[in-house]
Write an enzyme that holds these catalytic residues in place. Structure first.
Site, mmCIF file in Angstrom:
data_model
loop_
_atom_site.group_PDB
_atom_site.id
_atom_site.type_symbol
_atom_site.label_atom_id
_atom_site.label_comp_id
_atom_site.label_asym_id
_atom_site.label_seq_id
_atom_site.Cartn_x
_atom_site.Cartn_y
_atom_site.Cartn_z
ATOM 1 N N LEU A 17 0.813 -1.205 0.000
ATOM 2 C CA LEU A 17 0.000 0.000 0.000
ATOM 3 C C LEU A 17 0.853 1.264 0.000
ATOM 4 O O LEU A 17 0.564 2.222 -0.716
ATOM 5 C CB LEU A 17 -0.922 0.009 1.230
ATOM 6 C CG LEU A 17 -2.150 -0.894 1.161
ATOM 7 C CD1 LEU A 17 -2.774 -1.038 2.548
ATOM 8 C CD2 LEU A 17 -3.173 -0.345 0.185
ATOM 9 N N TYR A 155 -2.885 -5.142 17.425
ATOM 10 C CA TYR A 155 -3.145 -4.386 16.189
ATOM 11 C C TYR A 155 -4.434 -3.574 16.300
ATOM 12 O O TYR A 155 -4.476 -2.390 15.952
ATOM 13 C CB TYR A 155 -3.213 -5.364 15.025
ATOM 14 C CG TYR A 155 -3.427 -4.759 13.669
ATOM 15 C CD1 TYR A 155 -2.418 -4.035 13.035
ATOM 16 C CD2 TYR A 155 -4.634 -4.930 12.997
ATOM 17 C CE1 TYR A 155 -2.607 -3.494 11.773
ATOM 18 C CE2 TYR A 155 -4.832 -4.397 11.734
ATOM 19 C CZ TYR A 155 -3.827 -3.680 11.132
ATOM 20 O OH TYR A 155 -4.030 -3.150 9.884
ATOM 21 N N LYS A 159 -4.740 0.508 16.159
ATOM 22 C CA LYS A 159 -5.532 1.171 15.123
ATOM 23 C C LYS A 159 -6.694 1.962 15.711
ATOM 24 O O LYS A 159 -7.052 3.028 15.200
ATOM 25 C CB LYS A 159 -6.033 0.144 14.114
ATOM 26 C CG LYS A 159 -4.933 -0.469 13.250
ATOM 27 C CD LYS A 159 -4.148 0.590 12.487
ATOM 28 C CE LYS A 159 -3.192 -0.034 11.477
ATOM 29 N NZ LYS A 159 -2.397 0.994 10.759
ATOM 30 N N THR A 189 -2.782 -7.424 0.054
ATOM 31 C CA THR A 189 -1.427 -7.166 0.531
ATOM 32 C C THR A 189 -0.906 -8.419 1.225
ATOM 33 O O THR A 189 -1.629 -9.407 1.395
ATOM 34 C CB THR A 189 -1.407 -6.003 1.542
ATOM 35 O OG1 THR A 189 -2.137 -6.399 2.712
ATOM 36 C CG2 THR A 189 -2.018 -4.733 0.956
#
Length: 306
Positions: A17, A155, A159, A189
């Site tokens: 990305l 994670y 975030k 990805t």
């Protein structure tokens, strides 16, 4: 979108990305500082941008520390004279269920995602406020941060924290003309390859150029890194000057605005609530329709997965 004269830093832009963002910004006319921990990946990205007629330099650093953040900003100013756009994309995963997640698993992810976003944005804002003329902060959120996700305590927490920081920065930076927004991407990805429902499609796309099916592009809002990049270009442009404090999703054929947390059900009791009163009221008032959590499993027809 014309970004001529603008200078951008994109962290974690050696591949995936981040590389798509760097290329899109350069194509629109911005000069770009490519950042990655892999010097070969960073050098290759710079060469690809320059070959296409863009301007770019590399800064190899592991995002997270104040020193790395300040080095990225200094590189932009040294090479191109200013800094207008900070895109924080660098990230790592250490997925494990709660009872198997180590301190190192947790700290590594928080260091790169949450602290890395904080330090890079702080360094960028210091420069933007000093030079005047506003600026653009574009950070990477995730559906996991919006809804939680199994095996991603670290994670999801990072975030979610990033989304909260964006809402805070939108207030703090408004007077300086600096906007702050989060991109919530869903794309093919290395990270999404770990999701079983997506893995065969990501492999087919990368190995054979097989287009992603409509079940993914429209139904799940799942596409390529290049599908996400136009949102970053837009948010870096003058056209987005009135947009700040938002979490914006994009992937495949889908563009979405995520809601902010808010009260959805309220009840009152004269003199306050006892535990017994809460127990009695919960199933018939405030808790009658509880909020959902977790990322819904992809709904992909069997034939589209073949």
């Amino acid at each position: 979108m014309d970004l001529s004269g603008k200078v951008a830093v994109v962290t974690g832009s050696g591949r995936g990305l981040g590389l798509a963002y760097a290329k899109a910004l350069a194509t629109a006319g911005a000069a770009v500082v490519v950042n990655d921990v892999d010097p070969d990946a960073a050098a290759t990205a710079v060469k690809e941008i320059e070959t296409a007629g863009g301007r770019a330099v590399a800064e190899v650093a592991a995002v997270g520390t104040t020193e790395a953040a300040e080095a990225l900003v200094a590189r932009a100013v040294e090479a191109f004279g200013r800094l207008d756009v900070m895109v924080t994309n660098a990230g790592v995963l250490r997925d494990r269920v709660l009872w198997k997640m180590t301190d190192e698993d947790f700290d590594t992810v928080v260091q790169v995602h949450l602290r890395g976003t904080f330090t890079c944005v702080r360094a960028a804002v210091e420069r933007m406020r000093e030079q005047g003329g506003g600026g653009r902060i574009i950070v990477a959120g995730s559906p996991a941060g919006q809804r939680g996700n199994f095996g991603q305590t670290n994670y999801a927490a990072a975030k979610a924290g990033i989304a909260a920081m964006v809402r805070t920065w939108a207030m703090e930076l408004a007077k300086a003309g600096i906007t702050a927004n989060a991109v919530i991407p869903l794309a093919a990805t290395a990270m999404t390859r770990t999701i079983p429902a997506f893995a065969p499609h990501v492999d087919a796309l990368e190995q054979h150029g097989t287009p992603l099916p409509d079940d993914l592009r429209k139904g799940e809002g799942f596409g390529t890194a290049e599908d996400v990049a136009p949102l970053v270009t837009f948010l870096a442009s003058e056209a987005s000057a009135g947009i700040t404090g938002q979490c914006i999703g994009i992937g495949g054929d889908k563009l979405a605005l995520w809601s902010h947390p808010q009260e959805v059900s309220v009840a009152y009791a004269d003199g306050g609530w006892s535990a017994d009163a809460i127990a009695a009221a919960w199933p018939v008032s405030v808790g009658r329709v509880p909020e959902t959590y977790g990322i819904p499993a992809p709904r992909i027809r069997q034939e589209s997965a073949r």
